[in-house]
Design a protein around this motif. Structure first.
Motif, PDB file in Angstrom:
ATOM      1  N   LEU A  67     -10.661 -14.576  10.853  1.00  0.00           N
ATOM      2  CA  LEU A  67      -9.865 -13.470  11.329  1.00  0.00           C
ATOM      3  C   LEU A  67      -8.830 -13.191  10.555  1.00  0.00           C
ATOM      4  O   LEU A  67      -8.307 -11.890  10.195  1.00  0.00           O
ATOM      5  N   ARG A  68      -8.097 -14.247  10.127  1.00  0.00           N
ATOM      6  CA  ARG A  68      -6.920 -14.098   9.302  1.00  0.00           C
ATOM      7  C   ARG A  68      -7.224 -13.472   7.993  1.00  0.00           C
ATOM      8  O   ARG A  68      -6.611 -12.540   7.525  1.00  0.00           O
ATOM      9  N   TRP A  69      -8.348 -13.965   7.567  1.00  0.00           N
ATOM     10  CA  TRP A  69      -8.768 -13.431   5.747  1.00  0.00           C
ATOM     11  C   TRP A  69      -9.163 -11.984   6.209  1.00  0.00           C
ATOM     12  O   TRP A  69      -8.971 -11.111   5.289  1.00  0.00           O
ATOM     13  N   VAL A  70      -9.817 -11.585   7.158  1.00  0.00           N
ATOM     14  CA  VAL A  70     -10.542 -10.076   7.335  1.00  0.00           C
ATOM     15  C   VAL A  70      -9.277  -9.155   7.725  1.00  0.00           C
ATOM     16  O   VAL A  70      -9.063  -8.201   7.365  1.00  0.00           O
ATOM     17  N   LEU A  71      -8.263  -9.788   8.457  1.00  0.00           N
ATOM     18  CA  LEU A  71      -7.229  -9.018   8.931  1.00  0.00           C
ATOM     19  C   LEU A  71      -6.393  -8.621   7.527  1.00  0.00           C
ATOM     20  O   LEU A  71      -5.916  -7.599   7.354  1.00  0.00           O
ATOM     21  N   GLN A  72      -6.052  -9.616   6.686  1.00  0.00           N
ATOM     22  CA  GLN A  72      -5.472  -9.706   5.505  1.00  0.00           C
ATOM     23  C   GLN A  72      -6.119  -8.448   4.517  1.00  0.00           C
ATOM     24  O   GLN A  72      -5.459  -7.725   3.862  1.00  0.00           O
ATOM     25  N   ALA A  73      -7.732  -8.803   4.430  1.00  0.00           N
ATOM     26  CA  ALA A  73      -8.243  -7.767   3.574  1.00  0.00           C
ATOM     27  C   ALA A  73      -8.229  -6.492   4.215  1.00  0.00           C
ATOM     28  O   ALA A  73      -8.012  -5.445   3.375  1.00  0.00           O
ATOM     29  N   TRP A  74      -8.193  -6.047   5.441  1.00  0.00           N
ATOM     30  CA  TRP A  74      -7.988  -4.725   5.983  1.00  0.00           C
ATOM     31  C   TRP A  74      -6.731  -4.140   5.857  1.00  0.00           C
ATOM     32  O   TRP A  74      -6.617  -3.185   5.308  1.00  0.00           O
ATOM     33  N   LEU A  75      -5.639  -5.159   5.942  1.00  0.00           N
ATOM     34  CA  LEU A  75      -4.399  -4.513   5.562  1.00  0.00           C
ATOM     35  C   LEU A  75      -4.032  -4.267   3.977  1.00  0.00           C
ATOM     36  O   LEU A  75      -3.612  -3.109   3.578  1.00  0.00           O
ATOM     37  N   GLY A  76      -4.627  -5.225   3.247  1.00  0.00           N
ATOM     38  CA  GLY A  76      -4.675  -4.814   1.794  1.00  0.00           C
ATOM     39  C   GLY A  76      -5.491  -3.818   1.280  1.00  0.00           C
ATOM     40  O   GLY A  76      -4.761  -2.967   0.424  1.00  0.00           O
ATOM     41  N   SER A  77      -6.576  -3.591   1.833  1.00  0.00           N
ATOM     42  CA  SER A  77      -7.441  -2.367   1.265  1.00  0.00           C
ATOM     43  C   SER A  77      -6.715  -1.123   1.785  1.00  0.00           C
ATOM     44  O   SER A  77      -6.665  -0.006   1.025  1.00  0.00           O
ATOM     45  N   ARG A  78      -6.380  -1.274   3.031  1.00  0.00           N
ATOM     46  CA  ARG A  78      -5.571   0.016   3.686  1.00  0.00           C
ATOM     47  C   ARG A  78      -4.366   0.488   2.665  1.00  0.00           C
ATOM     48  O   ARG A  78      -3.925   1.323   2.551  1.00  0.00           O
ATOM     49  N   GLY A  79      -3.557  -0.915   2.367  1.00  0.00           N
ATOM     50  CA  GLY A  79      -2.189  -0.697   1.846  1.00  0.00           C
ATOM     51  C   GLY A  79      -2.675  -0.164   0.469  1.00  0.00           C
ATOM     52  O   GLY A  79      -1.642   0.747  -0.256  1.00  0.00           O
ATOM     53  N   LEU A  80      -3.733  -0.387  -0.443  1.00  0.00           N
ATOM     54  CA  LEU A  80      -3.938  -0.071  -1.690  1.00  0.00           C
ATOM     55  C   LEU A  80      -4.289   1.391  -1.539  1.00  0.00           C
ATOM     56  O   LEU A  80      -3.750   2.390  -2.192  1.00  0.00           O
ATOM     57  N   ILE A  81      -5.066   1.814  -0.658  1.00  0.00           N
ATOM     58  CA  ILE A  81      -5.461   3.516  -0.490  1.00  0.00           C
ATOM     59  C   ILE A  81      -3.873   3.938  -0.194  1.00  0.00           C
ATOM     60  O   ILE A  81      -3.992   5.329  -0.631  1.00  0.00           O
ATOM     61  N   LEU A  82      -3.118   3.586   0.467  1.00  0.00           N
ATOM     62  CA  LEU A  82      -1.709   4.228   0.797  1.00  0.00           C
ATOM     63  C   LEU A  82      -1.225   4.526  -0.399  1.00  0.00           C
ATOM     64  O   LEU A  82      -0.602   5.493  -0.429  1.00  0.00           O
ATOM     65  N   LEU A  83      -0.983   3.448  -0.968  1.00  0.00           N
ATOM     66  CA  LEU A  83      -0.250   3.526  -2.417  1.00  0.00           C
ATOM     67  C   LEU A  83      -0.740   4.476  -3.281  1.00  0.00           C
ATOM     68  O   LEU A  83       0.139   5.221  -4.100  1.00  0.00           O
ATOM     69  N   VAL A  84      -2.167   4.664  -3.549  1.00  0.00           N
ATOM     70  CA  VAL A  84      -2.879   5.570  -4.397  1.00  0.00           C
ATOM     71  C   VAL A  84      -2.387   6.867  -3.734  1.00  0.00           C
ATOM     72  O   VAL A  84      -1.970   7.913  -4.530  1.00  0.00           O
ATOM     73  N   GLY A  85      -2.257   7.026  -2.525  1.00  0.00           N
ATOM     74  CA  GLY A  85      -1.901   8.306  -1.876  1.00  0.00           C
ATOM     75  C   GLY A  85      -0.411   8.907  -2.102  1.00  0.00           C
ATOM     76  O   GLY A  85      -0.269   9.957  -2.325  1.00  0.00           O
ATOM     77  N   ILE A  86       0.337   7.774  -1.820  1.00  0.00           N
ATOM     78  CA  ILE A  86       1.739   8.094  -2.075  1.00  0.00           C
ATOM     79  C   ILE A  86       1.996   8.415  -3.787  1.00  0.00           C
ATOM     80  O   ILE A  86       2.822   9.283  -3.898  1.00  0.00           O
ATOM     81  N   ALA A  87       1.187   7.682  -4.512  1.00  0.00           N
ATOM     82  CA  ALA A  87       1.468   8.103  -6.248  1.00  0.00           C
ATOM     83  C   ALA A  87       0.715   9.557  -6.322  1.00  0.00           C
ATOM     84  O   ALA A  87       1.729   9.940  -7.084  1.00  0.00           O
ATOM     85  N   VAL A  88      -0.192   9.960  -5.661  1.00  0.00           N
ATOM     86  CA  VAL A  88      -0.608  11.089  -6.077  1.00  0.00           C
ATOM     87  C   VAL A  88       0.199  12.419  -5.389  1.00  0.00           C
ATOM     88  O   VAL A  88       0.351  13.366  -5.983  1.00  0.00           O
ATOM     89  N   GLY A  89       0.680  11.994  -4.255  1.00  0.00           N
ATOM     90  CA  GLY A  89       1.798  13.111  -3.636  1.00  0.00           C
ATOM     91  C   GLY A  89       2.771  13.261  -4.585  1.00  0.00           C
ATOM     92  O   GLY A  89       3.348  14.469  -4.483  1.00  0.00           O
ATOM     93  N   ILE A  90       3.552  12.038  -4.945  1.00  0.00           N
ATOM     94  CA  ILE A  90       4.745  12.268  -5.924  1.00  0.00           C
ATOM     95  C   ILE A  90       4.467  12.994  -7.093  1.00  0.00           C
ATOM     96  O   ILE A  90       5.282  13.623  -7.425  1.00  0.00           O
ATOM     97  N   THR A  91       3.243  12.617  -7.804  1.00  0.00           N
ATOM     98  CA  THR A  91       3.096  13.273  -8.987  1.00  0.00           C
ATOM     99  C   THR A  91       2.437  14.337  -9.046  1.00  0.00           C
ATOM    100  O   THR A  91       2.764  15.301  -9.913  1.00  0.00           O
ATOM    101  N   THR A  92       1.919  14.911  -7.845  1.00  0.00           N
ATOM    102  CA  THR A  92       1.396  16.345  -7.773  1.00  0.00           C
ATOM    103  C   THR A  92       2.189  17.141  -6.788  1.00  0.00           C
ATOM    104  O   THR A  92       2.116  18.411  -6.946  1.00  0.00           O
ATOM    105  N   GLY A  93       2.931  16.717  -6.053  1.00  0.00           N
ATOM    106  CA  GLY A  93       3.573  17.585  -5.028  1.00  0.00           C
ATOM    107  C   GLY A  93       2.548  17.840  -3.633  1.00  0.00           C
ATOM    108  O   GLY A  93       3.027  18.724  -3.066  1.00  0.00           O
ATOM    109  N   ARG A  94       1.284  17.134  -3.524  1.00  0.00           N
ATOM    110  CA  ARG A  94       0.632  17.424  -2.620  1.00  0.00           C
ATOM    111  C   ARG A  94       1.355  16.858  -1.277  1.00  0.00           C
ATOM    112  O   ARG A  94       1.525  15.815  -1.371  1.00  0.00           O
ATOM    113  N   GLY A  95       1.049  17.549  -0.037  1.00  0.00           N
ATOM    114  CA  GLY A  95       1.530  17.061   0.970  1.00  0.00           C
ATOM    115  C   GLY A  95       0.618  16.407   1.732  1.00  0.00           C
ATOM    116  O   GLY A  95      -0.497  16.043   1.274  1.00  0.00           O
ATOM    117  N   PHE A  96       0.834  15.742   3.030  1.00  0.00           N
ATOM    118  CA  PHE A  96      -0.007  14.910   3.684  1.00  0.00           C
ATOM    119  C   PHE A  96      -1.391  15.391   3.991  1.00  0.00           C
ATOM    120  O   PHE A  96      -2.533  14.903   3.678  1.00  0.00           O
TER     121      PHE A  96
END
Length: 371
Positions: free
Chosen positions: A15-44
């Motif tokens: 369960l610890r490994w899976v929870l970490q994978a869930w947080l890590g994968s969602r976190g990477l998706i979030l980081l890409v979204g933030i980077a695209v938002g900053i570089t393109t000006g796209r809103g949420f």
């Protein structure tokens, strides 16, 4: 067919490994979204509410008659978004939160069916972005994976209820009902009466599917309103497999120069079709008849559309793929060279999958075609 004794058990480390994978994968998706938002000006909303999300929001807001093509989308997810909106939560925000939550629920089911590696592989799938935005993949997988786990544990009442919930979100529920029917037929050492009793539970999800057909008939007067919407909006009319392959080849080759972003995504569709064939073969080789039917029928259905379309996202629904991945990863060879090769393959696959996930997230959040 596995009984309860063959199902994976919960343990703190898994369960610890899976929870970490869930947080890590969602976190990477979030980081890409933030980077695209900053570089393109796209809103949420520009980042997370692209493509089919707009259809879901439209149905939640206006129903089906405002755009008959939206009848191709089942009502469960739009109704959920509408219900949350009545509580004052913006539907797009609710959709992201619910998708992320349901992705964790689906991953938990994969742990029970195949151990932590099955869940980790699924969470870092190349198209995992669709499990973190207001699409139906997370909701369907959460219900369908647990339905399969419950059925495998011979708990058909809860399996039928979960299957019914899955059927409110996607037409894939029809294939799920069929595959569970195959499970009943191939379950060893059952008397006819016991098979009938288990199969009778599947009348509940069948009723849900029939209910949607009847509802569309009340709106349109047509019993084929769903297929008509699919054909009108997405060219999903019947074609022979060789016709579908020939229609897909030009876009794979790069002939659609006015849509350069299509080429690699459609190449991914071809790879996904091949993966589906391989997984079906693997299931058949292990006499996993129900699992083979779950994946194989979907591959066949995709091969009979105008072209190979949305197969990349369907890979998320193919839990036998992630069971196969977990099986291969869990094998521990004795020879040191084989052990080193195994570690290299695992790390390489995860890195490639994570990179592909980042690229797919970039495509989606930029509003480019992403299957």
């Amino acid at each position: 067919m596995p009984g309860v004794e063959h199902l994976a058990r919960w343990d703190t480390e898994s369960l610890r490994w899976v929870l970490q994978a869930w947080l890590g994968s969602r976190g990477l998706i979030l980081l890409v979204g933030i980077a695209v938002g900053i570089t393109t000006g796209r809103g949420f909303e520009d980042l997370v509410a692209n493509w089919d999300v707009q259809h879901f929001l439209g149905v939640a807001r206006d129903g089906y008659l405002a755009d008959p093509k939206t009848m191709a989308f089942f009502p469960g997810w739009p109704l959920l978004l509408r219900g949350v909106a009545l509580l004052g939560v913006p539907p797009v925000v609710a959709g992201v939160a619910l998708s992320c939550l349901f992705s964790l629920v689906a991953a938990a089911a994969l742990v029970r069916m195949g151990g932590p590696w099955a869940a980790i592989g699924w969470l870092f799938a190349p198209v995992a972005v669709f499990t973190a935005v207001p699409y139906t993949e997370s909701a369907f997988c959460a219900a369908a994976f647990w339905a399969w786990q419950r059925a495998s544990a011979d708990r058909w009442g809860s399996a039928a209820l979960l299957t019914a919930l899955a059927c409110t979100t996607r037409v894939s529920g029809l294939f799920l009902v069929g595959a569970l029917g195959v499970m009943v037929l191939t379950w060893p050492r059952l008397r006819v009466a016991e098979r009938v009793r288990r199969a009778a539970w599947l009348l509940l999800p069948v009723a849900v599917l029939a209910g949607y057909v009847v509802y569309l008939w009340t709106l349109t007067g047509s019993w084929t309103a769903w297929t008509e919407a699919q054909a009108a909006g997405w060219a999903r009319g019947f074609h022979w497999p060789w016709e579908s392959a020939l229609n897909t080849w030009p876009v794979i080759r790069g002939d659609y120069v006015d849509h350069p972003d299509w080429t690699w995504v459609f190449r991914g569709e071809a790879v996904s079709m091949l993966v589906g064939v391989v997984v079906t073969g693997w299931c058949l080789s292990r006499r996993m008849w129900a699992e083979a039917s779950w994946v194989g029928v979907q591959v066949l259905a995709f091969s009979m559309s105008y072209w190979w379309f949305s197969v990349n996202r369907a890979v998320l629904l193919w839990f036998p793929l992630w069971l196969m991945f977990a099986h291969l990863v869990s094998r521990r060879p004795k020879h040191p060279v084989a052990q080193a090769l195994r570690h290299t393959v695992i790390v390489g696959w995860l890195l490639l999958s994570a990179v592909a996930m980042l690229i797919w997230t970039w495509l989606f959040t930029n509003g480019l075609w992403a299957s």
